[in-house]
Design an enzyme around this catalytic site. Structure first.
Site, PDB file in Angstrom:
ATOM      1  N   GLY A  16       5.764   1.522  58.163  1.00 47.89           N
ATOM      2  CA  GLY A  16       5.645   1.897  59.564  1.00 47.89           C
ATOM      3  C   GLY A  16       5.253   0.730  60.448  1.00 47.89           C
ATOM      4  O   GLY A  16       5.849   0.508  61.510  1.00 47.89           O
ATOM      5  N   GLU A  36      -1.936  -8.261  57.532  1.00 50.62           N
ATOM      6  CA  GLU A  36      -1.903  -7.483  56.295  1.00 50.62           C
ATOM      7  C   GLU A  36      -2.804  -8.150  55.271  1.00 50.62           C
ATOM      8  O   GLU A  36      -2.619  -9.329  54.951  1.00 50.62           O
ATOM      9  CB  GLU A  36      -0.475  -7.386  55.767  1.00 50.62           C
ATOM     10  N   THR A  43       2.018   0.904  50.652  1.00 52.47           N
ATOM     11  CA  THR A  43       1.982   1.823  49.520  1.00 52.47           C
ATOM     12  C   THR A  43       3.370   2.076  48.963  1.00 52.47           C
ATOM     13  O   THR A  43       3.592   2.035  47.750  1.00 52.47           O
ATOM     14  CB  THR A  43       1.339   3.161  49.940  1.00 52.47           C
ATOM     15  N   CYS A  44       4.329   2.342  49.834  1.00 50.50           N
ATOM     16  CA  CYS A  44       5.655   2.740  49.366  1.00 50.50           C
ATOM     17  C   CYS A  44       6.301   1.676  48.486  1.00 50.50           C
ATOM     18  O   CYS A  44       6.732   1.948  47.375  1.00 50.50           O
ATOM     19  CB  CYS A  44       6.565   3.041  50.554  1.00 50.50           C
ATOM     20  N   CYS A  49       6.264   4.848  46.282  1.00 48.48           N
ATOM     21  CA  CYS A  49       7.614   5.405  46.106  1.00 48.48           C
ATOM     22  C   CYS A  49       8.537   4.544  45.258  1.00 48.48           C
ATOM     23  O   CYS A  49       9.175   5.048  44.331  1.00 48.48           O
ATOM     24  CB  CYS A  49       8.292   5.617  47.460  1.00 48.48           C
ATOM     25  N   LYS A  52       7.275   3.855  41.552  1.00 51.57           N
ATOM     26  CA  LYS A  52       7.222   5.159  40.891  1.00 51.57           C
ATOM     27  C   LYS A  52       8.631   5.655  40.574  1.00 51.57           C
ATOM     28  O   LYS A  52       8.893   6.149  39.477  1.00 51.57           O
ATOM     29  CB  LYS A  52       6.504   6.160  41.786  1.00 51.57           C
ATOM     30  N   TYR A 179       1.762  16.409  43.887  1.00 49.16           N
ATOM     31  CA  TYR A 179       3.024  15.782  43.489  1.00 49.16           C
ATOM     32  C   TYR A 179       2.814  14.477  42.729  1.00 49.16           C
ATOM     33  O   TYR A 179       3.578  14.168  41.801  1.00 49.16           O
ATOM     34  CB  TYR A 179       3.927  15.579  44.712  1.00 49.16           C
ATOM     35  N   ALA A 181       0.285  13.673  40.666  1.00 48.86           N
ATOM     36  CA  ALA A 181      -0.112  14.028  39.298  1.00 48.86           C
ATOM     37  C   ALA A 181       1.082  14.511  38.496  1.00 48.86           C
ATOM     38  O   ALA A 181       1.292  14.099  37.343  1.00 48.86           O
ATOM     39  CB  ALA A 181      -1.200  15.099  39.336  1.00 48.86           C
ATOM     40  N   CYS A 182       1.877  15.389  39.085  1.00 47.05           N
ATOM     41  CA  CYS A 182       3.003  15.984  38.350  1.00 47.05           C
ATOM     42  C   CYS A 182       4.125  14.978  38.120  1.00 47.05           C
ATOM     43  O   CYS A 182       4.787  15.013  37.076  1.00 47.05           O
ATOM     44  CB  CYS A 182       3.512  17.203  39.104  1.00 47.05           C
ATOM     45  N   GLU A 183       4.352  14.089  39.065  1.00 49.30           N
ATOM     46  CA  GLU A 183       5.368  13.054  38.876  1.00 49.30           C
ATOM     47  C   GLU A 183       4.993  12.131  37.727  1.00 49.30           C
ATOM     48  O   GLU A 183       5.819  11.835  36.852  1.00 49.30           O
ATOM     49  CB  GLU A 183       5.552  12.259  40.165  1.00 49.30           C
ATOM     50  N   ARG A 206       0.482  23.026  44.972  1.00 45.40           N
ATOM     51  CA  ARG A 206       0.021  23.965  45.999  1.00 45.40           C
ATOM     52  C   ARG A 206       0.684  23.643  47.336  1.00 45.40           C
ATOM     53  O   ARG A 206       0.829  22.499  47.722  1.00 45.40           O
ATOM     54  CB  ARG A 206      -1.512  23.866  46.134  1.00 45.40           C
ATOM     55  N   ASP A 304       0.127   7.103  57.407  1.00 47.11           N
ATOM     56  CA  ASP A 304      -0.843   7.850  56.603  1.00 47.11           C
ATOM     57  C   ASP A 304      -2.264   7.776  57.142  1.00 47.11           C
ATOM     58  O   ASP A 304      -3.084   8.646  56.846  1.00 47.11           O
ATOM     59  CB  ASP A 304      -0.835   7.343  55.155  1.00 47.11           C
ATOM     60  N   THR A 312       6.832   7.997  53.905  1.00 47.46           N
ATOM     61  CA  THR A 312       7.277   6.713  54.442  1.00 47.46           C
ATOM     62  C   THR A 312       8.290   6.851  55.571  1.00 47.46           C
ATOM     63  O   THR A 312       8.139   6.214  56.624  1.00 47.46           O
ATOM     64  CB  THR A 312       7.855   5.844  53.305  1.00 47.46           C
ATOM     65  N   HIS A 436      33.503  22.594  43.299  1.00 44.67           N
ATOM     66  CA  HIS A 436      33.408  23.130  41.939  1.00 44.67           C
ATOM     67  C   HIS A 436      33.991  22.142  40.924  1.00 44.67           C
ATOM     68  O   HIS A 436      34.998  21.497  41.201  1.00 44.67           O
ATOM     69  CB  HIS A 436      34.179  24.447  41.868  1.00 44.67           C
ATOM     70  N   GLU A 441      27.018  24.002  44.390  1.00 44.76           N
ATOM     71  CA  GLU A 441      27.903  25.021  44.947  1.00 44.76           C
ATOM     72  C   GLU A 441      27.193  26.371  45.075  1.00 44.76           C
ATOM     73  O   GLU A 441      27.591  27.214  45.892  1.00 44.76           O
ATOM     74  CB  GLU A 441      29.166  25.165  44.111  1.00 44.76           C
TER      75      GLU A 441
END
Length: 453
Positions: A16, A36, A43-44, A49, A52, A179, A181-183, A206, A304, A312, A436, A441
């Site tokens: 950003g 910076e 982060t991204c 992102c 990861k 997300y 944790a699960c990723e 959640r 963020d 992002t 198809h 579809e």
């Protein structure tokens, strides 16, 4: 002659901040500087992102040899080598950081590679004590993962630490059900690590559609993740080379690594905000109006650090809207409505709009659902299931929500998101001819509602 050193000073070199700096300098001919303290890309690019997603790619190859054999290929199993992957990953992140730096330099943005904070409404103080003045200051410092308030929590990792691991652990405990944790549960599981996941809530992810997150949890367990909902950590201590963890479900086990994925907070500490009267929320987020402006008129914030929508592409849009507002005389409020989102779990999830639960609390709806075994995986003998789901307003016929759990769900939701954002109705979907044979579809072939509420 301006009374300030710069027209704009940006604090934070993530997606950003960099976009706002580049566009203000390149398109609005503003004199711009950026500070910076870590690495450009934020982060991204550096800790989120991009690395990861590359890890997600790496982890999905574990199933491909078996699948290829099912399709007639004569292949042998191989081993995953973390150091080899990490070396290439580091090189790719360095390349991307260099791209960001060259884009700034090419736009004429002056870079200060150090920490910066606010000294007053128009002054930025750098870590070396130098002070720079600017007509406008933009804070784009992002967020950071947090550890829980628990004794010996320093024994555990947070997501930032993963990309610096020297070796892949044999076992890992992941704390959290969001997300991130699960990723990472899917990533480590795919790379051959024994994965246990504790989440104190009743179901992971959640805030997302209940049916979709239920399928993801079911598929994660099928693939080998030892997922325990309604479970939290009580104690952790060093045990030889591992970490001993005692949980609320009565278990006690030693893991090679523990990963805390229990939340993030905005990077707003020690920036001089309080002294200027810049308001912050309970989690430290900088409070801004619809134009990303703080209570101090010369200071703005995006991304963020404002804890609005922590994605992002949203931070980039907010940065562009800021430039339109401040430097192009075109007051523009960033659009936070109907944002398509992908969660790179295994299976992947793409979503836009309202969940079934949120929609039925708002108005009468129809729900269209199709769940099936996709052709590619079914032929290979896998039991994977996918989900296609549309939430439709009974009154307006508009598609209020679209939820996809499937391989490449992120790619699908990007395109479905255009239709939903445009206000497409269920009949618009129905009029579209199916491609198809594809998984997608099903989005345009579901004619009879599964249920109404």
């Amino acid at each position: 002659m301006s009374d300030f050193d710069y027209d704009l000073f940006v604090i934070g070199g993530g997606s950003g901040g960099v976009r706002a700096a580049r566009v203000a300098a390149g398109e609005a001919d503003a004199k711009v500087a950026i500070a910076e303290e870590s690495r450009y890309g934020g982060t991204c690019v550096i800790r989120g992102c991009v690395p990861k997603k590359l890890m997600v790619f790496a982890s999905t190859y574990s199933d491909m040899v078996d699948d290829a054999r099912a399709y007639g290929w004569d292949l042998n199993d191989g081993d995953f080598h973390w150091p080899k992957f990490q070396q290439k990953l580091s090189a790719e992140l360095e390349r991307l950081e260099g791209v960001y730096q060259r884009l700034l330099d090419g736009s004429g943005v002056e870079r200060f590679d150090q920490r910066a904070k606010l000294a007053d409404a128009h002054t930025v103080e750098l870590a070396d004590g130098t002070k720079k003045t600017a007509k406008h200051i933009l804070i784009a410092t992002g967020g950071t993962p947090v550890r829980p308030d628990l004794e010996n929590a320093d024994l555990g990792m947070v997501s930032d630490d993963i990309f610096d691991m020297k070796d892949l652990p044999g076992s890992i405990l992941i704390i959290g059900g969001g997300y991130i944790a699960c990723e990472f549960a899917g990533v480590f599981n795919g790379l051959g690590v024994e994965v246990t996941q504790y989440y104190r809530g009743a179901q992971i992810l959640r805030g997302f559609d209940d049916e979709a997150r239920g399928l993801i949890a079911e598929e994660m367990r099928t693939k080998g993740v030892d997922l325990h909902c309604g479970t939290d950590i009580l104690e952790m201590s060093k045990d030889g080379d591992g970490i001993r963890v005692k949980a609320t479900n009565g278990t006690e086990k030693v893991f090679d690594k523990v990963l805390f994925a229990t939340g993030r907070r905005p990077n707003s500490r020690d920036m001089g905000l309080e002294d200027l009267g810049i308001e912050q929320g309970r989690n430290g987020e900088i409070l801004v109006d619809e134009y990303s402006q703080t209570k101090v008129p010369s200071v703005y914030a995006i991304g963020d650090v404002t804890d609005r929508v922590n994605l992002t592409p949203v931070a980039i849009r907010e940065g562009m809207a800021f430039v339109e507002t401040v430097f192009k005389g075109n007051p523009t409020s960033p659009d936070h409505d109907l944002i398509p989102t992908a969660i790179f779990t295994q299976p992947e999830m793409g979503t836009i709009g309202l969940s079934e639960e949120a929609a039925r609390d708002q108005e009468p709806i129809e729900v269209y659902v199709s769940s099936f075994k996709p052709m590619q995986q079914s032929f290979a003998g896998r039991s994977d299931r996918v989900l296609m789901k549309l939430i439709v307003s009974q009154e307006t016929r508009k598609v209020l929500g679209c939820h996809i759990v499937a391989p490449q769900a992120g790619e699908m939701i990007q395109l479905a998101g255009i239709a939903v954002k445009m206000g497409a109705t269920k009949e618009d979907f129905d009029r579209t001819v199916a491609v198809h044979p594809t998984m997608a579809e099903e989005i345009v072939t579901m004619r009879v509602p599964t249920r109404k509420s």
